[in-house]
Design an enzyme around this catalytic site. Structure first.
Site, PDB file in Angstrom:
ATOM      1  N   THR A  61      -9.965  -0.660   2.709  1.00 37.20           N
ATOM      2  CA  THR A  61      -9.749  -1.053   1.319  1.00 37.20           C
ATOM      3  C   THR A  61     -10.184  -2.503   1.113  1.00 37.20           C
ATOM      4  O   THR A  61     -10.796  -3.103   2.005  1.00 37.20           O
ATOM      5  CB  THR A  61      -8.279  -0.766   0.895  1.00 37.20           C
ATOM      6  N   SER A  84       0.826  -1.214   0.000  1.00 36.37           N
ATOM      7  CA  SER A  84       0.000   0.000   0.000  1.00 36.37           C
ATOM      8  C   SER A  84       0.862   1.267   0.000  1.00 36.37           C
ATOM      9  O   SER A  84       1.868   1.364   0.710  1.00 36.37           O
ATOM     10  CB  SER A  84      -0.893   0.005   1.241  1.00 36.37           C
ATOM     11  N   LEU A  85       0.445   2.241  -0.805  1.00 34.15           N
ATOM     12  CA  LEU A  85       1.148   3.536  -0.830  1.00 34.15           C
ATOM     13  C   LEU A  85       0.565   4.488   0.206  1.00 34.15           C
ATOM     14  O   LEU A  85       1.104   5.567   0.445  1.00 34.15           O
ATOM     15  CB  LEU A  85       1.000   4.178  -2.223  1.00 34.15           C
ATOM     16  N   SER A  86      -0.562   4.101   0.827  1.00 28.31           N
ATOM     17  CA  SER A  86      -1.267   5.036   1.720  1.00 28.31           C
ATOM     18  C   SER A  86      -0.421   5.524   2.903  1.00 28.31           C
ATOM     19  O   SER A  86      -0.463   6.717   3.223  1.00 28.31           O
ATOM     20  CB  SER A  86      -2.568   4.413   2.224  1.00 28.31           C
ATOM     21  N   GLY A 108     -15.467  -3.898 -15.854  1.00 27.10           N
ATOM     22  CA  GLY A 108     -15.490  -4.527 -14.523  1.00 27.10           C
ATOM     23  C   GLY A 108     -16.598  -3.938 -13.669  1.00 27.10           C
ATOM     24  O   GLY A 108     -16.987  -2.770 -13.837  1.00 27.10           O
ATOM     25  N   GLY A 167     -16.056  -2.994  -6.563  1.00 28.78           N
ATOM     26  CA  GLY A 167     -16.311  -1.861  -5.681  1.00 28.78           C
ATOM     27  C   GLY A 167     -16.039  -0.516  -6.337  1.00 28.78           C
ATOM     28  O   GLY A 167     -16.872   0.395  -6.288  1.00 28.78           O
ATOM     29  N   LYS A 195     -14.666  -2.688   1.988  1.00 30.09           N
ATOM     30  CA  LYS A 195     -15.364  -1.415   1.772  1.00 30.09           C
ATOM     31  C   LYS A 195     -16.882  -1.549   1.904  1.00 30.09           C
ATOM     32  O   LYS A 195     -17.558  -0.621   2.304  1.00 30.09           O
ATOM     33  CB  LYS A 195     -15.025  -0.854   0.392  1.00 30.09           C
ATOM     34  N   GLY A 210      -4.703   6.427 -12.318  1.00 31.99           N
ATOM     35  CA  GLY A 210      -5.466   6.462 -11.061  1.00 31.99           C
ATOM     36  C   GLY A 210      -4.780   7.186  -9.916  1.00 31.99           C
ATOM     37  O   GLY A 210      -5.300   7.188  -8.795  1.00 31.99           O
ATOM     38  N   ASP A 241     -13.347   8.017  -2.167  1.00 30.09           N
ATOM     39  CA  ASP A 241     -12.941   7.637  -3.536  1.00 30.09           C
ATOM     40  C   ASP A 241     -13.717   8.494  -4.530  1.00 30.09           C
ATOM     41  O   ASP A 241     -13.208   8.873  -5.586  1.00 30.09           O
ATOM     42  CB  ASP A 241     -13.283   6.160  -3.816  1.00 30.09           C
TER      43      ASP A 241
HETATM   44  P1  NAP Z   1     -12.788  -5.362  -6.935  1.00 31.66           P
HETATM   45  O1  NAP Z   1     -13.927  -4.998  -6.052  1.00 31.66           O
HETATM   46  O2  NAP Z   1     -12.101  -6.668  -6.717  1.00 31.66           O
HETATM   47  O3  NAP Z   1     -13.344  -5.289  -8.437  1.00 31.66           O
HETATM   48  C1  NAP Z   1     -12.568  -5.532  -9.581  1.00 31.66           C
HETATM   49  C2  NAP Z   1     -13.502  -6.027 -10.693  1.00 31.66           C
HETATM   50  O4  NAP Z   1     -12.698  -6.229 -11.844  1.00 31.66           O
HETATM   51  C3  NAP Z   1     -14.132  -7.378 -10.393  1.00 31.66           C
HETATM   52  O5  NAP Z   1     -15.324  -7.240  -9.693  1.00 31.66           O
HETATM   53  C4  NAP Z   1     -14.329  -7.949 -11.786  1.00 31.66           C
HETATM   54  O6  NAP Z   1     -15.539  -7.473 -12.357  1.00 31.66           O
HETATM   55  C5  NAP Z   1     -13.177  -7.356 -12.563  1.00 31.66           C
HETATM   56  N1  NAP Z   1     -12.104  -8.344 -12.658  1.00 31.66           N
HETATM   57  C6  NAP Z   1     -11.306  -8.802 -11.675  1.00 31.66           C
HETATM   58  N2  NAP Z   1     -10.441  -9.714 -12.164  1.00 31.66           N
HETATM   59  C7  NAP Z   1     -10.705  -9.815 -13.484  1.00 31.66           C
HETATM   60  C8  NAP Z   1     -10.160 -10.605 -14.545  1.00 31.66           C
HETATM   61  N3  NAP Z   1      -9.145 -11.445 -14.329  1.00 31.66           N
HETATM   62  N4  NAP Z   1     -10.698 -10.466 -15.789  1.00 31.66           N
HETATM   63  C9  NAP Z   1     -11.721  -9.592 -16.017  1.00 31.66           C
HETATM   64  N5  NAP Z   1     -12.271  -8.837 -15.036  1.00 31.66           N
HETATM   65  C10 NAP Z   1     -11.765  -8.942 -13.802  1.00 31.66           C
HETATM   66  O7  NAP Z   1     -11.655  -4.270  -6.845  1.00 31.66           O
HETATM   67  P2  NAP Z   1     -11.872  -2.680  -6.773  1.00 31.66           P
HETATM   68  O8  NAP Z   1     -11.819  -2.211  -5.387  1.00 31.66           O
HETATM   69  O9  NAP Z   1     -13.039  -2.317  -7.594  1.00 31.66           O
HETATM   70  O10 NAP Z   1     -10.511  -2.187  -7.471  1.00 31.66           O
HETATM   71  C11 NAP Z   1     -10.328  -2.392  -8.850  1.00 31.66           C
HETATM   72  C12 NAP Z   1      -9.094  -1.672  -9.345  1.00 31.66           C
HETATM   73  O11 NAP Z   1      -9.243  -0.281  -9.139  1.00 31.66           O
HETATM   74  C13 NAP Z   1      -7.813  -2.085  -8.625  1.00 31.66           C
HETATM   75  O12 NAP Z   1      -6.769  -2.105  -9.557  1.00 31.66           O
HETATM   76  C14 NAP Z   1      -7.612  -0.962  -7.629  1.00 31.66           C
HETATM   77  O13 NAP Z   1      -6.241  -0.778  -7.306  1.00 31.66           O
HETATM   78  C15 NAP Z   1      -8.143   0.221  -8.410  1.00 31.66           C
HETATM   79  N6  NAP Z   1      -8.610   1.275  -7.511  1.00 31.66           N
HETATM   80  C16 NAP Z   1      -7.959   2.455  -7.588  1.00 31.66           C
HETATM   81  C17 NAP Z   1      -8.359   3.489  -6.775  1.00 31.66           C
HETATM   82  C18 NAP Z   1      -7.605   4.783  -6.857  1.00 31.66           C
HETATM   83  O14 NAP Z   1      -7.681   5.573  -5.930  1.00 31.66           O
HETATM   84  N7  NAP Z   1      -6.937   5.040  -7.944  1.00 31.66           N
HETATM   85  C19 NAP Z   1      -9.431   3.338  -5.880  1.00 31.66           C
HETATM   86  C20 NAP Z   1     -10.085   2.119  -5.841  1.00 31.66           C
HETATM   87  C21 NAP Z   1      -9.655   1.086  -6.671  1.00 31.66           C
HETATM   88  P3  NAP Z   1     -16.614  -8.498 -13.008  1.00 31.66           P
HETATM   89  O15 NAP Z   1     -16.685  -9.652 -12.059  1.00 31.66           O
HETATM   90  O16 NAP Z   1     -17.833  -7.684 -13.079  1.00 31.66           O
HETATM   91  O17 NAP Z   1     -16.077  -8.897 -14.350  1.00 31.66           O
END
Ligand code: NAP
Length: 473
Positions: free
Chosen positions: A60, A14-16, A122, A125, A64, A256, A100
């Site tokens: 995180t 984590s970078l936080s 996707g 969350g 969440k 991001g 977020d």
């Molecule tokens: P999450 O709840 O696990 O959701 C990720 C979604 O991506 C899954 O629900 C799935 O959607 C899809 N996915 C996962 N693995 C996959 C695969 N192998 N092939 C195709 N689709 C896949 O995670 P999240 O919290 O939403 O975070 C997602 C990304 O956003 C991460 O990389 C995280 O670091 C980034 N993020 C960045 C910030 C920021 O501040 N920049 C904030 C939050 C999150 P489906 O099941 O619907 O296909």
């Protein structure tokens, strides 16, 4: 001192903590930020700790949504999105927020969303925050590509209702959930339907392409021609394959990092009640933008990943400390050559030295040869590695050799010499050793950095010189 925590299941990268520490210093907020990495069956225990000891938290993956039932109040955005990444603890009550959303709104604030269509990849969350933001800003239509199209279609009808059934939480601001015709605007599609979709923006909310799998891209390169803007929520690397493909097709690209930094800024504002100025926020973001761009650039540099990064210098110059820190920042493996020798021979370095320095140098030579085959690795060598001609020949062919130059006086005043076989009986020998080896260090290194400050300065300097490599050519 006030304590803040980060809740999650995997937090080592984590970078936080770094972002929080930096901001606390700027605003003069005396607080510590601790990682709380735990399994789901411990969630309740950790939540109880927050209210009992007045501790704030960030939340995180994967908690969440799971923290919702434990909170006393939710702000409007957290309610509508159905996820909380910031908890403020006050007088035994827990308040949940979704910052977020704020991070995303800062990221997209210069783009007009109204009346435009988007493709979101996707449905996890973060996707829910993105979709809510697009809907709130009057997007015309939001296509969501998911691997579970039918499931999500069924669930979304009841999603908001279910949230309320599952939680006792209520809005502390007495806000009503805004009615929005979310169902009419969202269309779930399969990845095979993507070619037929066009719109203003394509947004990756999947983790595909995140370090270390940086070559992966969630969609084929042909998709980008149908869009004008590409946003990837991933911030490590800064330029994902997704963004590189989009840029090649002429799209405006955004990573991001801004979302990450601004969600932290907002969380700290909520916890402290201190409102940062726009210029403070801009400076904070600029600091991390430049810093993480450097790290991302190094990771994307094939020369730096195909050969290890070697660190050379006098005993006590900071090679192991730098190596550990650098490898952590770059997500590389770390080899301390002395530890490698000890595990290879099953003997302590001091025991090998009892057999004579030449015996040690033989084992050291073999160990260096073996270790130098590693990829994505930082190797901190022993101070005397350069006295062996074969080692010098090996290092002279490498392009990632960092020499830490530290004064003998600083080494003598700072280092426990009992662990240094060549110095423990005669510390002043460091001056002779320096004289013998300094030309080797200087001629073998590609980068020289001076250690006359803190370890943070040393790491920053090492990252800077490594990232400057391309420009030097
Ligand atoms: P999450 O709840 O696990 O959701 C990720 C979604 O991506 C899954 O629900 C799935 O959607 C899809 N996915 C996962 N693995 C996959 C695969 N192998 N092939 C195709 N689709 C896949 O995670 P999240 O919290 O939403 O975070 C997602 C990304 O956003 C991460 O990389 C995280 O670091 C980034 N993020 C960045 C910030 C920021 O501040 N920049 C904030 C939050 C999150 P489906 O099941 O619907 O296909």
């Amino acid at each position: 001192m006030k304590k803040n925590m980060l809740f999650g299941s995997t937090l080592s990268h984590s970078l936080s903590p770094e972002i929080h520490k930096y901001i606390y210093n700027i605003i003069g907020y005396e607080s510590i930020y601790e990682l709380a990495e735990f399994r789901e069956n411990e969630l309740q225990k950790y939540i109880e700790k927050l209210s009992k000891f007045d501790i704030n938290a960030n939340v995180t993956i994967p908690y969440k949504e799971r923290v919702l039932p434990y909170l006393d109040f939710l702000d409007e955005k957290a309610q509508r999105i159905g996820s909380v990444n910031t908890i403020k603890s006050e007088n035994g009550k827990l308040f949940g927020y979704n910052t977020d959303y704020y991070g995303l709104s800062e990221t997209l604030k210069h783009y007009n969303i109204s009346g435009k269509s988007f493709l979101v990849l996707g449905y996890g969350g973060a996707a829910k925050t993105v979709i809510q933001y697009l809907i709130d800003n009057n997007a015309e239509r939001v296509f969501v590509a998911t691997r579970k199209k039918e499931l999500h279609k069924k669930l979304i009808d009841n999603e908001q209702t279910k949230l309320y059934e599952n939680t006792q939480a209520k809005s502390y601001e007495n806000t009503q959930i805004k009615e929005c015709n979310i169902n009419e605007k969202i269309e779930f599609i399969s990845y095979s339907d993507i070619d037929n979709i066009s719109g203003f923006g394509i947004i990756n909310t999947t983790p595909i392409g995140m370090h270390p799998n940086i070559r992966n891209c969630p969609v084929s390169p042909y998709v980008f021609k149908n869009f004008k803007l590409a946003l990837d929520l991933i911030y490590m690397p800064i330029r994902t394959s997704f963004l590189i493909c989009a840029e090649n097709d002429g799209l405006t690209v955004i990573n991001g990092l801004k979302m990450l930094v601004y969600q932290a800024i907002k969380a700290i504002e909520i916890w402290t009640g201190i409102e940062m100025t726009i210029s403070q926020k801009n400076d904070i973001f600029a600091h991390f933008d430049s810093k993480f761009s450097v790290i991302s650039k190094i990771k994307g540099d094939s020369d730096l990943t195909k050969d290890p990064i070697f660190i050379i210098g006098l005993p006590g110059s900071g090679k192991t400390t730098l190596g550990k820190s650098l490898s952590k920042k770059l997500d590389f493996n770390f080899i301390d050559l002395d530890d490698y020798i000890e595990s290879k021979t099953n003997m302590k370095i001091s025991e090998i030295f009892l057999l004579g320095e030449s015996e040690f140098r033989k084992v050291e030579k073999l160990s260096l040869q073996e270790a130098s085959m590693a990829k994505n690795t930082v190797i901190s060598t022993g101070g005397g590695v350069v006295v062996t001609p074969e080692n010098r020949e090996l290092l002279s062919k490498k392009s990632n050799v960092i020499y830490i130059d530290r004064s003998c006086e600083d080494i003598l005043s700072d280092v426990n010499l009992q662990d240094r076989p060549l110095l423990k009986d005669n510390p002043n020998r460091i001056y002779e050793i320096y004289k013998e080896r300094k030309d080797y260090y200087s001629s073998l290194c590609n980068y020289k950095i001076v250690n006359d400050g803190s370890i943070n300065d040393l790491v920053e300097n090492a990252l800077k010189v490594l990232a400057s490599k391309e420009e030097d050519y």
